[in-house]
Design a protein around this motif. Structure first.
Motif, mmCIF file in Angstrom:
data_model
loop_
_atom_site.group_PDB
_atom_site.id
_atom_site.type_symbol
_atom_site.label_atom_id
_atom_site.label_comp_id
_atom_site.label_asym_id
_atom_site.label_seq_id
_atom_site.Cartn_x
_atom_site.Cartn_y
_atom_site.Cartn_z
ATOM 1 N N ARG A 69 -1.622 -2.464 7.794
ATOM 2 C CA ARG A 69 -0.800 -2.908 6.573
ATOM 3 C C ARG A 69 -0.369 -1.398 6.066
ATOM 4 N NH1 ARG A 69 -5.201 -7.379 5.029
ATOM 5 N NH2 ARG A 69 -4.269 -9.102 6.120
ATOM 6 N N GLY A 70 0.720 -1.468 5.487
ATOM 7 C CA GLY A 70 1.301 -0.231 4.754
ATOM 8 C C GLY A 70 1.310 0.878 5.549
ATOM 9 N N VAL A 71 1.403 0.744 6.721
ATOM 10 C CA VAL A 71 1.594 1.871 7.836
ATOM 11 C C VAL A 71 2.825 1.853 8.385
ATOM 12 C CG1 VAL A 71 0.478 3.466 9.440
ATOM 13 C CG2 VAL A 71 -0.838 2.566 7.753
ATOM 14 N N ASN A 72 3.579 2.723 8.473
ATOM 15 C CA ASN A 72 4.817 2.580 9.453
ATOM 16 C C ASN A 72 4.480 3.134 10.824
ATOM 17 O OD1 ASN A 72 7.386 2.400 10.419
ATOM 18 N ND2 ASN A 72 8.171 4.478 9.709
ATOM 19 N N HIS A 73 3.603 2.401 11.592
ATOM 20 C CA HIS A 73 3.192 2.807 12.862
ATOM 21 C C HIS A 73 3.987 2.575 13.925
ATOM 22 C CE1 HIS A 73 2.261 -1.431 14.128
ATOM 23 N NE2 HIS A 73 2.124 -1.718 12.847
ATOM 24 N N LEU A 95 -0.244 7.750 16.513
ATOM 25 C CA LEU A 95 0.694 6.535 16.511
ATOM 26 C C LEU A 95 0.643 5.806 15.165
ATOM 27 C CD1 LEU A 95 -0.732 4.549 19.671
ATOM 28 C CD2 LEU A 95 1.561 5.728 19.461
ATOM 29 N N THR A 96 -0.328 6.512 14.237
ATOM 30 C CA THR A 96 -0.352 5.946 12.951
ATOM 31 C C THR A 96 0.314 6.905 11.905
ATOM 32 O OG1 THR A 96 -2.632 6.584 12.825
ATOM 33 C CG2 THR A 96 -2.405 4.167 13.184
ATOM 34 N N GLY A 97 0.459 8.042 12.593
ATOM 35 C CA GLY A 97 0.992 8.985 11.625
ATOM 36 C C GLY A 97 0.106 9.641 10.670
ATOM 37 N N GLY A 98 -1.189 9.814 11.426
ATOM 38 C CA GLY A 98 -2.471 10.516 10.680
ATOM 39 C C GLY A 98 -3.602 9.820 10.163
ATOM 40 N N GLY A 99 -3.809 8.813 10.933
ATOM 41 C CA GLY A 99 -4.964 7.900 10.882
ATOM 42 C C GLY A 99 -5.081 6.665 10.013
ATOM 43 N N PHE A 100 -6.097 5.997 10.042
ATOM 44 C CA PHE A 100 -6.110 4.772 9.380
ATOM 45 C C PHE A 100 -6.322 4.845 7.755
ATOM 46 C CE2 PHE A 100 -8.288 2.220 13.337
ATOM 47 C CZ PHE A 100 -7.272 2.647 13.942
ATOM 48 N N GLU A 150 -7.159 11.292 19.400
ATOM 49 C CA GLU A 150 -5.969 11.890 18.912
ATOM 50 C C GLU A 150 -4.665 11.186 18.901
ATOM 51 O OE1 GLU A 150 -3.996 15.988 20.333
ATOM 52 O OE2 GLU A 150 -6.037 15.704 20.786
ATOM 53 N N GLY A 151 -4.421 10.449 20.110
ATOM 54 C CA GLY A 151 -3.120 9.593 20.333
ATOM 55 C C GLY A 151 -2.917 8.528 19.202
ATOM 56 N N LEU A 152 -4.352 8.129 19.077
ATOM 57 C CA LEU A 152 -4.179 6.751 17.852
ATOM 58 C C LEU A 152 -3.715 7.347 16.689
ATOM 59 C CD1 LEU A 152 -4.818 3.824 17.821
ATOM 60 C CD2 LEU A 152 -7.057 4.369 17.321
ATOM 61 N N MET A 211 0.879 -1.204 0.066
ATOM 62 C CA MET A 211 0.085 -0.075 0.098
ATOM 63 C C MET A 211 0.911 1.360 0.089
ATOM 64 S SD MET A 211 -2.584 1.356 2.766
ATOM 65 C CE MET A 211 -3.280 -0.327 3.179
ATOM 66 N N SER A 212 0.598 2.247 -0.747
ATOM 67 C CA SER A 212 1.526 3.464 -0.887
ATOM 68 C C SER A 212 0.757 4.494 0.063
ATOM 69 C CB SER A 212 1.531 4.054 -2.155
ATOM 70 O OG SER A 212 0.419 4.641 -2.683
ATOM 71 N N GLU A 213 1.496 5.504 0.379
ATOM 72 C CA GLU A 213 1.014 6.744 1.244
ATOM 73 C C GLU A 213 0.107 7.388 0.238
ATOM 74 O OE1 GLU A 213 1.383 7.457 4.214
ATOM 75 O OE2 GLU A 213 2.623 5.598 4.595
ATOM 76 N N ARG A 214 -0.435 6.938 -0.849
ATOM 77 C CA ARG A 214 -1.284 7.808 -1.687
ATOM 78 C C ARG A 214 -2.515 7.555 -1.022
ATOM 79 N NH1 ARG A 214 -0.313 6.141 -7.415
ATOM 80 N NH2 ARG A 214 0.992 4.755 -6.353
ATOM 81 N N ILE A 215 -2.746 6.446 -0.466
ATOM 82 C CA ILE A 215 -4.275 5.996 0.041
ATOM 83 C C ILE A 215 -4.616 7.135 1.222
ATOM 84 C CG2 ILE A 215 -5.320 4.297 1.402
ATOM 85 C CD1 ILE A 215 -4.265 2.055 -0.198
ATOM 86 N N PRO A 216 -5.718 7.815 0.830
ATOM 87 C CA PRO A 216 -6.056 8.630 1.850
ATOM 88 C C PRO A 216 -6.370 8.203 3.388
ATOM 89 C CG PRO A 216 -7.785 8.325 0.317
ATOM 90 C CD PRO A 216 -6.687 7.548 -0.082
ATOM 91 N N ARG A 217 -5.939 8.933 4.412
ATOM 92 C CA ARG A 217 -6.181 8.355 5.942
ATOM 93 C C ARG A 217 -7.651 8.829 6.457
ATOM 94 N NH1 ARG A 217 -1.577 6.903 8.355
ATOM 95 N NH2 ARG A 217 -0.136 6.310 6.634
#
Ligand code: ATP
Ligand code: MG
Length: 239
Positions: free
Chosen positions: A216-220, A18-23, A13-15, A1-7
């Motif tokens: 998946r696809g997230v550097n969390h 942790l995911t760098g901007g949402g799921f 807030e904390g979550l 998955m690339s970072e192009r997928i919208p979050r």
């Protein structure tokens, strides 16, 4: 998955930190934890917080009445009835669709969900919990067969949901006293992400904790974070 997928921002807030901007949007995520660990409150916060981003939601309950869930939300200070009145939220109990454990029909449930989603144009879906607690008092063989049916249902449900244009949180109960991640053992593999909630014993007390088991696809973050449940705010993760 690339970072192009919208979050999609969870509203916690904390979550979202942790995911760098949402799921990543459009997928299905599992909120797993033992009894009373905050799965329902996290799900309610996801829905309530979604309104800030203009998202409407469908909240589906199984084995628990929507009235109880609305009362839980009230105890945190969230007025979900208002959202229902404004057509931003639908709360529906689908337990009757599980009246015969051996005949659980994922397609029928997907159809039902599709209809509900289009009624409010939902972008967020909660299924709390993903599967019913299967019937008690069955013969051992029947129980095993019923578990197979439920596993199959979960598999088909999650695959089907990924075709809808919603981001789904599904809760999954971890039986007390096990180190499993889910009740039926398939949920965590099928979901795109798993957030685990728990209670940890510390100095003779329990503290709440959560971590992201996979996304998946997230550097969390893999940090185990303490959290509290606060009136007016819900889940607060001090980061
Ligand atoms: N208004 C509140 N303020 C603070 N803490 C609360 C509040 N309401 C509930 N809690 C805490 O949250 C816990 C329940 O959270 P929740 O209902 O989200 O758990 P759950 O994981 O969904 O449980 P279950 O497995 O029974 O469905 C309660 O046991 C209580 O400790
Ligand atoms: Mg619950």
């Amino acid at each position: 998955m690339s970072e192009r997928i919208p979050r999609i921002k969870t509203g916690i807030e904390g979550l979202d930190i942790l995911t760098g901007g949402g799921f990543p949007a459009g997928r299905t995520y599992l909120v797993a934890g033992g009894a009373g660990t905050g799965k329902t409150i996290m799900s309610l916060q996801y829905v309530y917080g979604g309104v800030r981003y203009g998202d409407s939601s469908v909240y589906v309950t199984i084995d628990e009445s929507p009235d109880h869930i609305l009362e839980d939300a009230h105890s945190i200070g969230w007025d979900l009835e208002k959202l229902i009145d404004e057509n931003k939220l639908l709360m529906v109990e689908i337990t009757p669709l599980f009246s015969d454990a051996m005949k659980i029909d994922a397609d029928k449930i997907l159809d039902e969900l599709k209809g509900l989603i289009s009624q409010v144009n939902a972008r967020r879906l909660v299924i709390d919990p993903i599967a019913p607690l299967i019937l008690r008092g069955m013969e051992m063989m029947d129980l095993m067969a019923a578990q197979m049916v439920v596993r199959n249902y979960i598999r088909r449900l999650i695959m089907g949901l990924d075709g809808f244009n919603v981001t789904t949180l599904a809760t999954s109960e971890i039986p007390t006293g096990t180190n499993k991640l889910s009740r039926y053992g398939v949920e965590e593999f099928l979901a795109s992400g798993v957030v685990v909630l728990g209670l940890r014993r510390m100095n003779g007390n329990f503290v709440r904790e959560l971590y992201i088991r996979k996304m998946r696809g997230v550097n969390h973050s893999l940090n185990i974070c303490n959290f509290v449940i606060q009136y007016g705010k819900g889940i607060v993760i001090p980061i």
